[in-house]
Design a protein around this motif. Structure first.
Motif, short mmCIF file in Angstrom:
data_model
loop_
_atom_site.label_atom_id
_atom_site.label_comp_id
_atom_site.label_asym_id
_atom_site.label_seq_id
_atom_site.Cartn_x
_atom_site.Cartn_y
_atom_site.Cartn_z
N ASP A 414 0.83 -1.22 0.00
CA ASP A 414 0.00 0.00 0.00
C ASP A 414 0.85 1.27 0.00
O ASP A 414 0.41 2.32 -0.43
N TYR A 415 2.08 1.17 0.55
CA TYR A 415 2.88 2.38 0.74
C TYR A 415 3.98 2.56 -0.30
O TYR A 415 4.82 3.44 -0.17
N GLU A 439 1.76 -8.97 -0.32
CA GLU A 439 1.59 -7.82 0.58
C GLU A 439 2.87 -7.01 0.78
O GLU A 439 2.82 -5.86 1.12
#
Length: 598
Positions: A414-415, A439
């Motif tokens: 996500d980052y 992930e």
């Protein structure tokens, strides 16, 4: 020798390394219940508070397995990237390593970098999944990641809990079965690898070593190969929680030597210890001098404490040979020292220890890195630039090179975008991006070290909500367009705030610094100009307005010339004050420069 096992523990910070070491000490009865405390091997208050290992430790355990007595030597290593050379020497003294991964946090950047160090030294890796008792643990997924990382089988990953002790007996059995015994020639000339040293105020420097070939006896003359100095082995022995003197330390074993050495710089980590009468022909490979990466000035708040600060730094260096310092003076701060550190954490720890152990209140200037300068007259000779004041005049300068690092960042997918933006803003070039799982992503950048020194780590943690782990190693120097930026306050240069920065960032950083100083410098009776300048060219300016008394308050009505006369008189006074007035820069201003984005 066949009953000796030398192993180390490699893990990221806060993955339970010291707690697991406590359980190993407890289950082998090395430490009695009374002596056992949490993080037994971390003997500094600072280590216990922060939960990090700063100084590596070694301890010997006796373990009985299938009717035979085994000697297990645990060589504990610091986890932080600043101390990676010490870690590499500790790893070189072992035959096996426990790779510890937190079942809740999964694999982090330093886990991988220390794992590669262990694999380069051909160590047998035992993967261990720690903290399986946590409610947030995710053992199945993390086991898959470990299997992908080191290519092992599912059954080979041991599951333990350092807190409850679950699985520790199985771990001890596996250490004996899977880690090979040390190999060496007991009849050959003595070769011992020094992997650490500590200072004892009564006995001098005690060096910790592992005997690779030959044996070392009490009273024998020994020689340190890197410094070519000879000493008597006044005492040799093994390291339990307390030292145990012995007549001799045999091949393959780990021990300590006391020989009355007064100066920590004479015992170099990675050096080879040999016999003075029958020396070895070659030292053990891998020795290198530890080079400081980050430089900063340390000044006493009260200039009368200068000698006291020198004594404190010298005492500190007895425990920490990687600290380098030399005296320097600054127009703004008086007399102080230019210190070299291994990295930002090392710098923070030295400051903290000066405060705690020696009650020294110090001001630290803006940290910077070491550059290589080349002049037009002699473009082949390297000139070291450790301080902005040493920067050559642009007219005689040919080029400047700055140190680059290879940074490895592991974060959640996500980052990725925000981490990439931060690295590119810091002049990073992306080298590789690989997904460890769906992930987790590993990003590898080449970046200038100077950009990482400022506020990079804090910002990385905040944009990734604490989920990014960061690790780096130096990859050499590259030419760069650097400029020296000076800060002028009321027309006077404050040398402690000067910095060497990249040309592309000069305007932005100059503007930010002026704004920050405007907030921090207290207002005076006169206007203060805060300017950032490259040479004679001012690139940014802020004005701190004067505190003014309302001199016209008593004039109500009457002619305007009365008011004007009073204002003119005030103006003259302000002008005079500006010429003779001095501006005190508060200590907070020197530190605030590090946090320009707050």
């Amino acid at each position: 020798m066949k009953n000796i096992r030398n192993f180390c523990i490699i893990a990221h910070i806060d993955h339970g390394k010291s707690t697991l070491a406590d359980r190993l000490l407890e289950y082998t009865n090395t430490v009695s219940q009374r002596e056992l405390q949490s993080q037994t091997l971390d003997d500094m208050d600072l280590e216990k508070e922060r939960g990090i290992t700063i100084k590596s430790h070694a301890i010997q355990m006796d373990y009985e397995y299938q009717g035979e007595q085994y000697v297990l030597n645990l060589i504990d290593t610091p986890g932080h990237v600043d101390f990676s050379y010490e870690v590499s020497r500790s790893i070189a003294a072992c035959e096996g390593a426990l790779l510890i991964v937190d079942a809740a946090q999964s694999i982090q950047a330093q886990t991988i970098s220390n794992l590669y160090l262990a694999l380069e030294n051909d160590l047998t890796i035992i993967p261990v999944l720690n903290k399986i008792d946590l409610p947030s643990a995710n053992p199945e997924e993390v086991t898959d990641e470990i299997m992908n990382l080191i290519g092992c089988e599912y059954d080979e990953v041991l599951r333990v809990s350092g807190k409850t002790g679950e699985g520790v007996h199985e771990l001890l059995k596996q250490i004996v079965e899977r880690i090979p015994a040390p190999v060496g020639d007991p009849e050959a000339p003595l070769q011992a690898l020094i992997f650490d040293s500590v200072y004892n105020p009564f006995r001098g420097i005690e060096a910790y070593f592992k005997v690779v070939n030959g044996s070392i006896k009490k009273g024998q003359k020994v020689k340190f190969m890197a410094t070519a100095k000879t000493y008597d082995a006044d005492e040799v022995g093994t390291l339990k929680l307390k030292q145990v003197p012995k007549k001799s330390i045999e091949c393959g074993d780990v021990g300590y030597i006391v020989s009355g050495i007064k100066d920590a710089r004479e015992v170099k980590v990675g050096d080879t210890l040999t016999s003075a009468e029958k020396p070895a022909t070659q030292p053990i490979e891998g020795f290198e001098e530890v080079k400081p990466m980050v430089f900063a000035g340390i000044y006493p708040i009260d200039s009368e404490d200068f000698e006291e600060l020198r004594t404190s730094l010298e005492k500190l260096r007895l425990n920490d040979a990687s600290l380098v310092f030399e005296a320097e003076s600054s127009a703004a701060l008086g007399f102080g020292f230019r210190c070299g550190f291994l990295g930002m954490l090392h710098m923070e720890i030295v400051q903290e220890r000066l405060d705690r152990e020696f009650n020294m209140n110090v001001i630290t200037t803006v940290p910077n890195v070491s550059y290589h300068g080349y002049s037009k007259k002699d473009p082949e000779t390297t000139i070291l630039i450790n301080n902005p004041s040493e920067m050559m005049d642009p007219s005689i300068m040919d080029r400047v090179e700055e140190p680059y690092i290879k940074a490895s960042i592991i974060t959640k997918s996500d980052y990725v975008g925000s981490v990439m933006t931060l690295c590119i803003e810091k002049r990073g070039e992306i080298v590789n991006q690989s997904y460890l799982t769906s992930e987790r992503v590993e990003l590898i950048f080449n970046m200038p070290l100077a950009e990482v020194v400022f506020d990079f780590y804090d910002r990385l943690k905040s944009i990734s909500k604490g989920y990014a782990s960061f690790d780096y190693h130096p990859i050499g120097f590259r030419p760069s367009k650097l400029v020296k930026m000076d800060i002028l306050i009321n027309g006077d240069m404050v040398d402690a705030l000067s910095s060497l920065i990249h040309d592309s960032n000069a305007y932005y950083i100059g503007k930010k610094m002026c704004e920050k100083l405007r907030e921090l410098i207290p207002r005076q009776q006169f206007d203060i100009a805060v300017q950032a300048a490259l040479g004679t060219k001012v690139i940014a300016r802020e004005t701190i307005k004067a505190l003014r008394k309302d001199v016209t308050a008593k004039c109500y009505g009457g002619d305007i010339s009365r008011k004007r006369k009073l204002l003119e008189k005030q103006k003259e006074g302000k002008k005079k004050m500006k010429q003779i007035g001095r501006v005190e820069v508060p200590q907070s201003a020197f530190m605030a420069v590090l946090k320009l984005n707050d």
